[in-house]
Design an enzyme around this catalytic site. Structure first.
Site, PDB file in Angstrom:
ATOM      1  N   ASP A 442       0.819  -1.206   0.000  1.00 23.59           N
ATOM      2  CA  ASP A 442       0.000   0.000   0.000  1.00 23.59           C
ATOM      3  C   ASP A 442       0.853   1.258   0.000  1.00 23.59           C
ATOM      4  O   ASP A 442       0.483   2.273  -0.583  1.00 23.59           O
ATOM      5  CB  ASP A 442      -0.948  -0.001   1.203  1.00 23.59           C
ATOM      6  CG  ASP A 442      -0.194  -0.042   2.534  1.00 23.59           C
ATOM      7  OD1 ASP A 442       0.842  -0.734   2.600  1.00 23.59           O
ATOM      8  OD2 ASP A 442      -0.636   0.594   3.497  1.00 23.59           O
ATOM      9  N   ARG A 446       5.748   4.259   5.907  1.00 25.95           N
ATOM     10  CA  ARG A 446       5.387   4.250   7.322  1.00 25.95           C
ATOM     11  C   ARG A 446       5.466   2.827   7.884  1.00 25.95           C
ATOM     12  O   ARG A 446       5.906   1.887   7.219  1.00 25.95           O
ATOM     13  CB  ARG A 446       3.992   4.837   7.507  1.00 25.95           C
ATOM     14  CG  ARG A 446       2.873   4.032   6.909  1.00 25.95           C
ATOM     15  CD  ARG A 446       1.577   4.812   6.913  1.00 25.95           C
ATOM     16  NE  ARG A 446       0.462   4.047   6.377  1.00 25.95           N
ATOM     17  CZ  ARG A 446      -0.591   4.598   5.769  1.00 25.95           C
ATOM     18  NH1 ARG A 446      -0.669   5.911   5.625  1.00 25.95           N
ATOM     19  NH2 ARG A 446      -1.572   3.839   5.320  1.00 25.95           N
ATOM     20  N   GLU A 448       3.868   0.152   8.005  1.00 27.06           N
ATOM     21  CA  GLU A 448       2.785  -0.639   7.405  1.00 27.06           C
ATOM     22  C   GLU A 448       3.352  -1.428   6.228  1.00 27.06           C
ATOM     23  O   GLU A 448       3.739  -2.570   6.372  1.00 27.06           O
ATOM     24  CB  GLU A 448       1.638   0.283   6.968  1.00 27.06           C
ATOM     25  CG  GLU A 448       0.397  -0.472   6.560  1.00 27.06           C
ATOM     26  CD  GLU A 448      -0.847   0.412   6.579  1.00 27.06           C
ATOM     27  OE1 GLU A 448      -1.916  -0.095   6.265  1.00 27.06           O
ATOM     28  OE2 GLU A 448      -0.720   1.613   6.919  1.00 27.06           O
ATOM     29  N   GLU A 718      -2.541   8.972  -0.847  1.00 23.41           N
ATOM     30  CA  GLU A 718      -3.552   8.108  -0.232  1.00 23.41           C
ATOM     31  C   GLU A 718      -4.874   8.848  -0.057  1.00 23.41           C
ATOM     32  O   GLU A 718      -5.945   8.303  -0.331  1.00 23.41           O
ATOM     33  CB  GLU A 718      -3.036   7.629   1.116  1.00 23.41           C
ATOM     34  CG  GLU A 718      -3.985   6.733   1.888  1.00 23.41           C
ATOM     35  CD  GLU A 718      -3.391   6.281   3.199  1.00 23.41           C
ATOM     36  OE1 GLU A 718      -3.732   5.174   3.657  1.00 23.41           O
ATOM     37  OE2 GLU A 718      -2.577   7.032   3.786  1.00 23.41           O
TER      38      GLU A 718
END
Length: 877
Positions: A442, A446, A448, A718
């Site tokens: 994604d 960060r 993630e 995003e």
């Protein structure tokens, strides 16, 4: 080609001279020798025009086997010469082939915390020249391997990220030139990587998702000129220590202290006093598979410019938001510190904006060992960034940015007279590269960086247009199927890590990647093998939805991500979109069933095709009955209902009008999230509403695609308003999503400047603005639809796709007299249907001769002219 697996070899060929002849037959031969003096197998003379993914004759390769292939074709002019020879060599394809142990540092403190990278080495003698040498290697964690101080590959972060519980990928390298008679050393360095490093957003419990012990698994097999052979394997005879890499984490960065470096440790005759015997740890040999997807590599090096300076700190700008790292050349004194911090954007005061990183430190630290010049770059990490702050007392001589990505060949190119739209296209290219680092993620910056299935589902068609990503997707889809659960469905992230509880499985539009992505790959590349491989996964996903249906035959309300980040949703609750989540769940259910039916038909199973088609129709009818009034209230509702054939035939025009009205009334404002955005322009185009489609595409005010470009974006955001119209950065606040209230979620913050999902619009730009689209009835650009839709304000456009058959290209230009000239190039084996943008009085000529309006084109170059063409106007007046 080195290290292929046990699957049957499938061949694709191009014919360089298109001419006007088509292929009518082909023959493939295989041999154990490059001169084909003894055939292993032949297909014989096969009638047909197939050129893509043709299974080669002969049994699958055995481990280590070398085989040679060649092909020829027949046309009306007769048989061609034989093609150049393709040589392939198998890797280690059976668990029994692996005799190497997994070795590591004894009592490695990295099992508890970030710690120094284990160094591993083994010295051995060769009594003769090397005739042939192969290194087979993988690891628990990531690795770097050298022989006699020379790296065996420039690849990064090997063996990549796969679903380690099910698959561990190995690579094969020809290392013959790195070895010589006498003493030799094979060495390796290990890093935590995805296996043991941080994954997810909970900094208190985010390590060792797969295991606590790293391990190098290497097998060096050597044939010598005297006819003898030997094998060097990782085992208890290896020696281990630590060096300058004090820690290396994908989220936090690397800490490197050159005062701890053991100079020369990768070379023969190094003094290993103080080194320990390696620890041997268990591993499951049956999980090892030869890697087929491209490795991660450096793809571009970019200069930087200094955009800020304060004391011993400088801020440098690489000019592009990307995934990678900063490479420095500095000169300082022993003990000098160099700290490099990373960010995607700058605050209004010129400082790095780091809040969006959440708990990821994204910082590389170096300690210098002496006063000479030294080159610095981190190991076993990467960052998502455009800007970097370099803090040091040392002199910074050079700072450059290195971009990394899985090494996918570029496939699609687009350009037009609108430079803002061109920049949007390049932003999408960069976001794909930054998020195709071993798996489709994604975001790259960060805490993630996960394989969210919803992002992949939305973006897959565009990804396949821009890059040769067939093997990349195939590998990821294999993990998707392995992580899939027959009852719960497909994980929301693949590989399946981090998520727990209700959000973990089966979210609508996310788990549907099981059907959407294989279909996108098939349509774009034309190889039926992807549907063969994934068909059971497609079925299992749809069948799991069938099992969840209620008495009304529909999926009941449940936790959904929905039309995530609908710009009208509360900023801190992005799942609260305007389009009803239960409607979306059932609409996606219907379409997944329909795609499964299409796949079954292509694979020759008419019974299953009929079953899933009836299921798709049944669900669609129920969805329409329950939500037909709701559909027309939102852009996403209309787009989904139209795109997935939820709308009955007699109602389509009404819903198309409703969608067009919604767009016009909002002056082209994008009002869709992750699920509606990839579909909305296609739905408008399917209904012939190009005025409204362009009003939305070319809008420059927030929220829109070009707004991001106008605000300086170099990648896809995003959130539609990641930078607000006043120039301020979105606060990114987010409440815990439903079902995640008790989990340590994304720390109340979600803001990324490098997410490819909204970049899905570029597939529409190729298909409609340029006018170059694959025909799913003859996929892989065997047949293309050439239907350019010119628009006021854009004077010319061109696009090309480097398909497996060759380059397919279209370019159009509005001439001074108002006519539209169109140039088309089609490779051998391809054809195209030209559909002119014509008014009632338009005339069409083909290569200077009058033509029908709809014309079939064969291989070669063609010039078409359309008089008084239809020009879309995004101005509603």
């Amino acid at each position: 080609m080195l290290g292929i697996g046990a699957e049957p070899v499938r061949l694709t060929w191009r014919v360089e001279d298109p001419g006007d002849q088509g292929q009518v037959a082909y023959e493939i031969q295989s041999s154990g020798s490059a001169d084909f003096d003894e055939l292993l197998a032949s297909s014989g003379e096969m009638r047909g025009e197939e050129q893509i993914g043709v299974e080669a004759p002969g049994a699958p390769l055995k481990s280590r086997e070398i085989r040679h292939y060649r092909a020829r074709i027949a046309s009306a002019a007769g048989w061609s010469d034989w093609s150049p020879v393709l040589t392939v060599e198998a890797g280690l394809n059976q668990a029994s082939d692996w005799v190497a142990e997994a070795v590591t540092l004894p009592d490695d403190p990295g099992s508890q915390r970030q710690s120094p990278s284990p160094l591993l080495r083994h010295e051995f003698d060769l009594i003769a020249d090397v005739k042939k040498a192969r290194l087979y290697v993988t690891s628990l964690g990531v690795h770097r391997v050298s022989i006699n101080g020379q790296p065996v590959t420039e690849e990064l972060l090997n063996p990549g990220w796969s679903s380690y519980r099910h698959r561990l990928l190995s690579a094969t390298y020809d290392v013959s030139d790195l070895l010589s008679p006498g003493s030799n050393v094979v060495s390796g360095v290990l890093g935590d990587g995805w296996y043991r490093g941080r994954l997810g957003w909970d900094p208190t419990d985010d390590r060792a998702r797969y295991g606590v012990e790293l391990g190098l698994i290497a097998q060096l097999e050597i044939e010598l000129s005297d006819g003898s052979s030997m094998r060097v394997i990782t085992d208890e005879d290896w020696l281990t220590s630590t060096g300058e890499i004090l820690s290396a984490d994908l989220y936090d960065g690397a800490v490197i202290d050159f005062t701890s470096e053991q100079l020369g440790w990768e070379l023969p005759e190094f003094d290993t006093t103080g080194w320990k015997k390696a620890a041997v740890i268990p591993y499951r040999k049956e999980l090892i598979r030869p890697r087929q997807s491209p490795a991660v590599r450096e793809i571009e090096t970019r200069p930087t410019q200094v955009v800020g300076r304060s004391g011993n700190k400088i801020i440098v700008d690489g000019g592009q938001n990307l995934a990678g790292f900063v490479r420095l050349r500095v000169k300082g004194d022993q003990g000098d510190q160099v700290t490099v911090r990373h960010a995607e954007v700058l605050e209004s005061d010129g400082e790095l904006h780091t809040r969006a990183l959440r708990s990821a430190k994204a910082t590389d630290n170096y300690t210098l060992a002496d006063g000479g010049e030294v080159d610095l770059e981190p190991t076993f990490t990467f960052h998502g960034f455009r800007y970097a702050e370099v803090e040091t007392e040392a002199e910074v001589i050079l700072a450059e940015v290195v971009a990394i990505s899985s090494d996918l060949p570029r496939r699609g190119w687009f350009e037009c007279s609108d430079q803002t739209l061109n920049r949007l296209h390049e932003n999408v290219v960069w976001s794909q590269q930054a998020n195709f680092v071993s798996i489709p993620t994604d975001c790259p910056q960060r805490d993630e960086r996960l394989g969210w299935t919803g992002d992949a589902q939305a973006f897959a068609p565009t990804a396949c247009t821009l890059f040769e990503a067939q093997q990349f997707w195939s590998s990821w889809l294999e993990d998707l199927a392995l992580d899939q659960d027959d009852q719960l469905g497909v994980p929301s992230v693949v590989p399946d890590v981090v998520l727990e509880g209700e959000p973990r499985f089966g979210r609508a539009g996310w788990a549907d990647a099981a059907t959407f992505v294989p279909w996108a790959v098939y349509e774009s590349y034309g190889d039926l093998e992807i549907l063969r491989k994934q068909f059971e996964s497609m079925r299992r996903w749809v069948d799991s939805l069938v099992a969840r249906r209620g008495v009304d035959r529909l999926l009941p309300p449940a936790m959904q991500f929905g039309d995530w980040l609908d710009p009208d949703a509360p900023p801190d609750r992005p799942w609260e979109a305007k389009a009803d989540s239960t409607f979306l769940a059932n609409a996606f259910f219907s379409h997944s069933a329909r795609l499964t039916a299409e796949a079954a038909e292509l694979l020759g199973d008419t019974a299953l095709s009929s079953h899933y088609r009836r299921l798709a129709d049944e669900i669609a009818a129920a969805v329409w009955a329950g939500w037909q009034d709701h559909v027309i209230e939102t852009q996403t509702g209309c787009a989904v209902a139209l795109s997935f054939d939820i709308v009955p035939g007699g109602e389509r025009s009404r819903i198309e009008d409703a969608l067009a009205d919604l767009v016009r009334q909002s002056e082209g404002r994008v009002a869709t999230g992750f699920l509606g955005t990839p579909l909305v322009l296609h739905a408008l185009a399917r209904g012939g509403r190009f005025d409204e489609a362009y009003q939305m595409l070319l809008r420059r005010r927030h929220p829109s695609w070009l707004y991001q470009v106008e605000m300086g974006a170099t990648s896809i955001w995003e959130r539609w308003d990641a930078i607000r119209p006043d120039g301020s950065i979105h606060p990114g606040d987010m409440a815990p999503p439903p079902g995640m209230e008790d989990q340590d979620g994304p720390q109340g913050h979600m803001l990324s400047f490098n997410h490819y999902a909204y970049g899905a619009v570029i597939d529409w730009v190729y298909r409609h603005l340029a006018g170059l689209a694959p025909d799913h009835s003859r996929p892989g650009y065997r047949h293309v639809i050439l239907a350019p839709k010119p628009v006021s304000g854009i004077d010319w456009a061109r696009a090309s796709i480097d398909s497996d058959l060759g380059t397919t290209a279209i370019s159009w230009r509005r001439e001074p007299d108002g006519d539209l000239s169109v140039d088309v190039q089609l490779p051998f084996g391809a054809s195209g249907t030209f559909l002119p943008p014509a008014n009632d009085d338009s005339e069409v000529t083909l290569d200077g001769q009058p033509s029908e309006r709809e014309v079939i084109l064969g291989p070669g170059s063609h010039r078409l002219l359309v008089t008084n063409p239809r020009i879309a106007s995004p101005d509603p007046s």
